[in-house]
Design a protein around this motif. Structure first.
Motif, PDB file in Angstrom:
ATOM      1  N   TYR A  12      -7.908  -5.082 -32.034  1.00  0.00           N
ATOM      2  CA  TYR A  12      -7.559  -3.689 -32.339  1.00  0.00           C
ATOM      3  C   TYR A  12      -8.801  -2.885 -32.738  1.00  0.00           C
ATOM      4  O   TYR A  12      -8.908  -1.698 -32.422  1.00  0.00           O
ATOM      5  N   GLN A  53       0.936   2.173 -29.284  1.00  0.00           N
ATOM      6  CA  GLN A  53       0.576   1.337 -30.431  1.00  0.00           C
ATOM      7  C   GLN A  53       1.379   1.742 -31.660  1.00  0.00           C
ATOM      8  O   GLN A  53       1.919   0.881 -32.364  1.00  0.00           O
ATOM      9  N   ASP A  54       1.472   3.026 -31.917  1.00  0.00           N
ATOM     10  CA  ASP A  54       2.221   3.529 -33.064  1.00  0.00           C
ATOM     11  C   ASP A  54       3.684   3.082 -32.972  1.00  0.00           C
ATOM     12  O   ASP A  54       4.238   2.523 -33.925  1.00  0.00           O
ATOM     13  N   VAL A  57       4.006  -1.074 -33.029  1.00  0.00           N
ATOM     14  CA  VAL A  57       3.659  -1.695 -34.310  1.00  0.00           C
ATOM     15  C   VAL A  57       4.656  -1.260 -35.390  1.00  0.00           C
ATOM     16  O   VAL A  57       5.104  -2.085 -36.189  1.00  0.00           O
ATOM     17  N   HIS A 113      -4.411   3.165 -36.244  1.00  0.00           N
ATOM     18  CA  HIS A 113      -5.197   1.943 -36.427  1.00  0.00           C
ATOM     19  C   HIS A 113      -5.084   1.452 -37.874  1.00  0.00           C
ATOM     20  O   HIS A 113      -4.899   0.255 -38.113  1.00  0.00           O
ATOM     21  N   THR A 116      -1.822  -0.170 -38.333  1.00  0.00           N
ATOM     22  CA  THR A 116      -1.825  -1.454 -37.627  1.00  0.00           C
ATOM     23  C   THR A 116      -2.552  -2.506 -38.451  1.00  0.00           C
ATOM     24  O   THR A 116      -2.052  -3.618 -38.627  1.00  0.00           O
ATOM     25  N   TYR A 119      -0.583  -3.728 -41.426  1.00  0.00           N
ATOM     26  CA  TYR A 119       0.484  -4.661 -41.060  1.00  0.00           C
ATOM     27  C   TYR A 119      -0.070  -6.017 -40.620  1.00  0.00           C
ATOM     28  O   TYR A 119       0.342  -7.061 -41.143  1.00  0.00           O
ATOM     29  N   LEU A 146       2.060  -8.053 -30.024  1.00  0.00           N
ATOM     30  CA  LEU A 146       0.821  -7.480 -30.566  1.00  0.00           C
ATOM     31  C   LEU A 146      -0.341  -7.622 -29.591  1.00  0.00           C
ATOM     32  O   LEU A 146      -1.161  -6.708 -29.455  1.00  0.00           O
TER      33      LEU A 146
END
Length: 170
Positions: A12, A53-54, A57, A113, A116, A119, A146
């Motif tokens: 990431y 991604q938002d 995740v 990011h 992410t 988490y 992921l």
């Protein structure tokens, strides 16, 4: 010893670096250049990879999306449903991602990011085996999801980097 979560965080982190490399010093008009009438733009590619991604995740983390909670949907003011992530967008819809600056795109990515990282850094190897989607054969685990986001993001940011190169050489 490196953990699986640390390897994912490295992946990431590479996406974040690539997003900033594409956007750094870019003229705002370059964000919406299309190589042909149906081509994706840099603005759409970066928005889309960030939205995916938002969305993905937040779904596995059981949290709200940064898009909604941190005001990004309002700042972008796009003419789409607030839940849109760009999947299945038409050429016309791609062309509607306009009026955003490189800084806005980078800011949204940076916030996603950060969510992410918050988490993923808390995950252990056993967490990654949890099945999160049984609609596939084999069922999708958290780890697979992921990694697929990293893969998708890297493909799209690579496309954006290619576009930037073409635009700069024109």
């Amino acid at each position: 010893m490196t953990t699986t979560a640390e390897l994912m965080l490295d992946g990431y982190g590479r996406v974040k670096e690539a997003v900033h490399e594409v956007l750094d010093g870019l003229d705002e008009s370059a964000l919406t250049v299309r190589l042909d009438p149906d081509a994706n733009t840099i603005a759409w590619l970066i928005w889309h990879l960030t939205r995916v991604q938002d969305d993905h995740v937040a779904a596995v983390a059981g949290t709200e999306q940064v898009w909604a909670t941190q005001g990004w949907a309002d700042r972008f003011a796009l003419p789409f449903d607030r839940a849109a992530i760009g999947y299945g967008h038409t050429s016309d819809e791609v062309g509607q991602v306009t009026g955003v600056s490189p800084e806005t795109l980078a800011g949204y990515y940076d916030d996603v990011h950060a969510a992410t990282v918050a988490y993923v850094q808390g995950l252990g190897d056993a967490d990654l085996d949890r099945v999160i989607d049984t609609r596939w054969d084999p069922p999708v685990t958290l780890g697979v999801r992921l990694v697929s986001v990293i893969s998708d993001d890297l493909q799209h940011v690579g496309q954006a980097a290619f576009l930037r190169g073409v635009i700069e050489r024109s």
